[in-house]
Each structure stands twice: as structure tokens, then as C-alpha cells.
Design a protein around this motif. Structure first.
Motif, PDB file in Angstrom:
ATOM      1  N   UNK A 282      -1.283  -2.211  -4.404  1.00 45.68           N
ATOM      2  CA  UNK A 282      -0.587  -0.939  -4.604  1.00 45.68           C
ATOM      3  C   UNK A 282      -1.591   0.185  -4.862  1.00 45.68           C
ATOM      4  N   UNK A 283      -1.110   1.432  -4.746  1.00 45.17           N
ATOM      5  CA  UNK A 283      -1.909   2.596  -5.100  1.00 45.17           C
ATOM      6  C   UNK A 283      -1.608   2.973  -6.556  1.00 45.17           C
ATOM      7  N   UNK A 284      -2.574   3.590  -7.213  1.00 46.86           N
ATOM      8  CA  UNK A 284      -2.401   3.993  -8.608  1.00 46.86           C
ATOM      9  C   UNK A 284      -2.728   5.474  -8.779  1.00 46.86           C
ATOM     10  N   UNK A 285      -1.901   6.154  -9.558  1.00 46.44           N
ATOM     11  CA  UNK A 285      -2.115   7.581  -9.826  1.00 46.44           C
ATOM     12  C   UNK A 285      -2.201   7.869 -11.309  1.00 46.44           C
ATOM     13  N   UNK A 286      -3.060   8.823 -11.654  1.00 49.10           N
ATOM     14  CA  UNK A 286      -3.051   9.368 -13.010  1.00 49.10           C
ATOM     15  C   UNK A 286      -2.173  10.615 -12.961  1.00 49.10           C
ATOM     16  N   UNK A 287      -1.053  10.560 -13.681  1.00 49.24           N
ATOM     17  CA  UNK A 287      -0.056  11.625 -13.685  1.00 49.24           C
ATOM     18  C   UNK A 287      -0.367  12.645 -14.777  1.00 49.24           C
ATOM     19  N   UNK A 288       0.173  13.843 -14.600  1.00 49.20           N
ATOM     20  CA  UNK A 288       0.021  14.930 -15.584  1.00 49.20           C
ATOM     21  C   UNK A 288      -1.449  15.164 -15.917  1.00 49.20           C
ATOM     22  N   UNK A 289      -2.302  15.049 -14.895  1.00 42.44           N
ATOM     23  CA  UNK A 289      -3.739  15.169 -15.147  1.00 42.44           C
ATOM     24  C   UNK A 289      -4.080  16.567 -15.641  1.00 42.44           C
ATOM     25  N   UNK A 290      -4.896  16.601 -16.682  1.00 42.84           N
ATOM     26  CA  UNK A 290      -5.318  17.872 -17.250  1.00 42.84           C
ATOM     27  C   UNK A 290      -4.564  18.243 -18.517  1.00 42.84           C
ATOM     28  N   UNK A 291      -3.501  17.492 -18.822  1.00 38.52           N
ATOM     29  CA  UNK A 291      -2.722  17.821 -20.016  1.00 38.52           C
ATOM     30  C   UNK A 291      -3.194  17.036 -21.242  1.00 38.52           C
ATOM     31  N   UNK A 292      -3.970  15.974 -21.006  1.00 40.83           N
ATOM     32  CA  UNK A 292      -4.489  15.196 -22.131  1.00 40.83           C
ATOM     33  C   UNK A 292      -6.009  15.287 -22.154  1.00 40.83           C
ATOM     34  N   UNK A 293      -6.620  14.322 -22.789  1.00 42.98           N
ATOM     35  CA  UNK A 293      -8.075  14.272 -22.781  1.00 42.98           C
ATOM     36  C   UNK A 293      -8.512  13.151 -21.859  1.00 42.98           C
TER      37      UNK A 293
ATOM     38  N   UNK B  85       0.820  -1.230   0.000  1.00 44.53           N
ATOM     39  CA  UNK B  85       0.000   0.000   0.000  1.00 44.53           C
ATOM     40  C   UNK B  85       0.848   1.271   0.000  1.00 44.53           C
ATOM     41  N   UNK B  86       2.162   1.141   0.229  1.00 44.39           N
ATOM     42  CA  UNK B  86       3.057   2.308   0.216  1.00 44.39           C
ATOM     43  C   UNK B  86       3.687   2.546  -1.145  1.00 44.39           C
ATOM     44  N   UNK B  87       3.280   1.737  -2.125  1.00 50.23           N
ATOM     45  CA  UNK B  87       3.772   1.924  -3.490  1.00 50.23           C
ATOM     46  C   UNK B  87       2.680   2.587  -4.320  1.00 50.23           C
ATOM     47  N   UNK B  88       3.035   3.685  -4.965  1.00 49.23           N
ATOM     48  CA  UNK B  88       2.079   4.435  -5.773  1.00 49.23           C
ATOM     49  C   UNK B  88       2.593   4.491  -7.206  1.00 49.23           C
ATOM     50  N   UNK B  89       1.969   3.729  -8.090  1.00 48.00           N
ATOM     51  CA  UNK B  89       2.420   3.674  -9.475  1.00 48.00           C
ATOM     52  C   UNK B  89       1.756   4.787 -10.283  1.00 48.00           C
ATOM     53  N   UNK B  90       2.580   5.574 -10.965  1.00 48.14           N
ATOM     54  CA  UNK B  90       2.067   6.712 -11.725  1.00 48.14           C
ATOM     55  C   UNK B  90       2.061   6.409 -13.213  1.00 48.14           C
ATOM     56  N   UNK B  91       0.889   6.522 -13.818  1.00 50.38           N
ATOM     57  CA  UNK B  91       0.841   6.452 -15.280  1.00 50.38           C
ATOM     58  C   UNK B  91       0.202   7.744 -15.793  1.00 50.38           C
ATOM     59  N   UNK B  92       0.677   8.221 -16.933  1.00 51.23           N
ATOM     60  CA  UNK B  92       0.176   9.506 -17.419  1.00 51.23           C
ATOM     61  C   UNK B  92      -1.258   9.371 -17.930  1.00 51.23           C
ATOM     62  N   UNK B  93      -1.937  10.509 -17.910  1.00 47.47           N
ATOM     63  CA  UNK B  93      -3.305  10.564 -18.408  1.00 47.47           C
ATOM     64  C   UNK B  93      -3.372  10.106 -19.864  1.00 47.47           C
ATOM     65  N   UNK B  94      -2.393  10.537 -20.658  1.00 52.24           N
ATOM     66  CA  UNK B  94      -2.372  10.176 -22.078  1.00 52.24           C
ATOM     67  C   UNK B  94      -2.268   8.664 -22.257  1.00 52.24           C
ATOM     68  N   UNK B  95      -1.379   8.035 -21.482  1.00 50.66           N
ATOM     69  CA  UNK B  95      -1.244   6.579 -21.547  1.00 50.66           C
ATOM     70  C   UNK B  95      -2.530   5.896 -21.076  1.00 50.66           C
ATOM     71  N   UNK B  96      -3.092   6.392 -19.997  1.00 50.20           N
ATOM     72  CA  UNK B  96      -4.275   5.759 -19.411  1.00 50.20           C
ATOM     73  C   UNK B  96      -5.463   5.778 -20.372  1.00 50.20           C
ATOM     74  N   UNK B  97      -5.659   6.920 -21.040  1.00 52.68           N
ATOM     75  CA  UNK B  97      -6.854   7.094 -21.880  1.00 52.68           C
ATOM     76  C   UNK B  97      -6.709   6.460 -23.259  1.00 52.68           C
ATOM     77  N   UNK B  98      -5.454   6.221 -23.652  1.00 53.99           N
ATOM     78  CA  UNK B  98      -5.219   5.574 -24.929  1.00 53.99           C
ATOM     79  C   UNK B  98      -5.464   4.063 -24.753  1.00 53.99           C
TER      80      UNK B  98
END
Ligand code: C2E
Ligand code: CA
Ligand code: CA
Ligand code: CA
Length: 276
Positions: free
Chosen positions: A173-184, A143-156
């Protein structure tokens, strides 16, 4: 591309044309860098928005080139992606970050570690096994690991990604959407993604000095709240930005105001200083 006046930094420029010659050169240099441990993780503080106490770090990779000095990831990550070396690099970052965080936990600092995943890494079928192995080997609670994937990667190919995200989520693990707001972002997908955090891109934080920037940030924060996602804001440099984000319910802050990315020893000092 020809070497220019011995300035080999040219080789690592993100917008340079890739051709056979410089790809091979980069591959050789990067492979050697991995072997010689010229690649190093830096750690940037993340603090609780209200208490401003440490809650985590983002692991950010640096290339300490033997002759060129420190090279920014913005320059060499894209080329590492293009050559396939990103897999070895990503594996290295994942293991180092988890190992170091386990050490901090043993010293009594229960912090979360943010780890950036490249597109290639995210789609590797061995990813779950690698993470599981690193967790078991180092004895860090997942639970102390937070994996970041970008919004662009996530939505594609979002439909496909939901399955991968669910697999990762099953590890705890925890998951994050990175660079949120820069993609669609499609709201309907965002709603179906098993993610925990949105990381608001630095561009939005910079615009908080303007009225229009503020209303945009308010909208993102309200949306995150309705989706029950924690918001991590990046790039906080001043009190105006900090106050606004505190007032509008952002939970975690990251930026030069609290600390730049630093070597593990300096990060340990920072942790000890704030936890006295
Ligand atoms: P990112 O994931 O969006 O990381 C945040 C970037 O913002 C970092 O740049 C960080 O140093 C910078 N930053 C944070 N706070 C501030 C601030 O207050 N002011 C300013 N001016 N900048 C701030 P960095 O370290 O150069 O990394 C650039 C990008 O390289 C990262 O963007 C990420 O996409 C990529 N990256 C870094 N390490 C890794 C890695 O291990 N794996 C992968 N796949 N990508 C990585
Ligand atoms: Ca990131
Ligand atoms: Ca980011
Ligand atoms: Ca970014």
C-alpha cells in the motif's frame, strides 16, 4: 449533560465535556448507526496538478443521523475515539472504501483511494490482517490504497511507528502523512519513515495569497522533493492557489475547486465526465 430542547446535536460536539451519561448515549447512537448503515463514505476528488485529470479520491465519513441530518466527522470522530467505537467505524470505512474503489477499477477508472486511519486503528495489531482481507476479498491491487496518518500521530512515538509503517508497506500500500505542517516533524524521522506522500494542510493553501504563506509552502515543497515524497495539497479553492502549487512542483491537488466530498453515485458521474 442534559438534553437541551431536544437538540441532540449537542451530544456530538467535539469540545463538549465527556461524562458517563453522554458517552453511553453516543455509544448507543453510534452503534445503532453502524447497524442501520447511517454512516456513509463520501469521496472527494484528487487531480493531477498539471492535467487536472482524476487520479484519486479521499474517503471521508459522514453520519446521516435519522433525526439530526448530516453530522460532520469533526464532531463525532473524537468521541468515537474516546469510546472505542472508532475501531468498528474504522473497519467499516476501510472495507467500504476498498470495495467501492474495486468497483471503479472494474469500470476502468484506475484511481487511488485515500483512507484515514485513527490512532487506535493504526495501533491495532489486527490492522494488517484486515487490510489484507479487504484487498483479497475485493480484488483491488494494494498499490491503489493510500493510508493517511496524521503528522501528530506519526511523530508521537516515531521509533515504534516506523515498525508499524514498515509492516503496512510490506502489503504494497501507499502511505501518507496527513495534515503536514500542523504538528512538529523531526526531519530525521521523516527521512526514515517509509512514506510516499505528504499532504499539505489546508491552512497553508489558504495562506498562499500572502507572501509569507508562499515562502513557507515553497520550503515544504522543496523539502518533500529532497526526500523524494509526492505532495498532495488540500483545500484548493481558487486559481491563485492552483497556479502557485503547479509552478512549484506539487503533484496532486484536492479541494472544492475540483469537487467537494460527494456520494459514490455523484463521484462516478464526476469520473465519467472527466474521462470522456
Ligand atoms: P482530513 O483528513 O484533513 O480531511 C480533509 C478535510 O478537509 C475534509 O473535511 C474535507 O471535506 C475538507 N476539505 C477538502 N477540501 C476543502 C476545501 O477546498 N475547502 C474547505 N473548506 N474544506 C475542504 P471533513 O470531511 O469534514 O473531515 C474532517 C476530518 O474528519 C478529516 O480531516 C479526518 O481527520 C476526519 N475523518 C473523516 N473521515 C474519516 C474516517 O473515515 N476515519 C477517520 N479516522 N477520520 C476521518
Ligand atoms: Ca485525510
Ligand atoms: Ca488533512
Ligand atoms: Ca485535518
Amino acid at each position: 449533560a442534559k438534553q437541551q430542547g431536544g437538540n441532540r446535536y449537542e451530544f456530538y460536539h467535539a469540545d463538549m465535556k465527556l461524562n458517563t451519561e453522554n458517552i453511553l448515549q453516543l455509544e448507543m447512537d453510534l452503534r445503532r448507526a453502524l447497524e442501520r448503515e447511517e454512516l456513509e463514505l463520501y469521496y472527494q476528488p484528487q487531480v493531477d496538478a498539471l492535467s487536472l485529470k482524476p487520479v484519486g479520491a479521499e474517503a471521508l465519513i459522514r453520519w446521516n443521523h435519522a433525526t439530526q441530518g448530516l453530522i460532520s466527522p469533526a464532531s463525532f470522530i473524537p468521541l468515537a475515539e474516546a469510546t472505542g467505537l472508532i475501531e468498528a467505524l474504522g473497519d467499516y470505512a476501510l472495507n467500504q472504501a476498498i470495495k467501492q474503489t474495486a468497483e471503479w477499477h472494474k469500470q476502468g477508472h484506475q484511481i487511488t483511494i485515500g483512507i484515514n486511519l485513527s490512532s487506535k486503528q493504526f495501533n491495532q495489531h489486527t490492522l494488517i490482517g484486515q487490510i489484507q482481507h479487504a484487498i483479497e476479498k475485493n480484488g483491488l491491487a494494494s498499490q491503489y490504497i493510500d493510508l493517511e496518518i496524521t503528522e501528530t500521530l506519526a511523530m508521537n512515538d516515531a521509533e515504534h511507528n516506523i515498525a508499524i509503517l514498515n509492516g503496512l508497506k510490506a502489503l504494497g500500500v501507499k502511505l501518507s502523512i496527513d495534515d503536514f505542517g500542523t504538528g512538529y516533524s523531526s526531519l530525521s524521522y521523516l527521512h526514515r519513515f517509509p512514506v510516499d506522500h505528504l499532504k499539505i494542510d489546508r491552512a497553508f493553501v489558504q495562506n498562499l495569497d500572502l507572501e509569507t504563506g508562499q515562502s513557507l509552502a515553497r520550503t515544504i515543497l522543496a523539502m518533500a522533493q529532497s526526500l523524494q515524497l509526492t505532495v498532495i495539497a488540500e483545500g484548493i479553492e481558487n486559481t491563485t492557489q492552483e497556479s502557485f502549487l503547479q509552478k512549484h512542483g506539487c503533484q496532486i491537488l484536492q479541494g472544492y475547486k475540483y469537487g467537494k466530498p460527494m456520494q459514490k453515485e455523484a463521484f462516478s458521474d464526476w469520473l465519467n465526465h472527466y474521462n470522456r
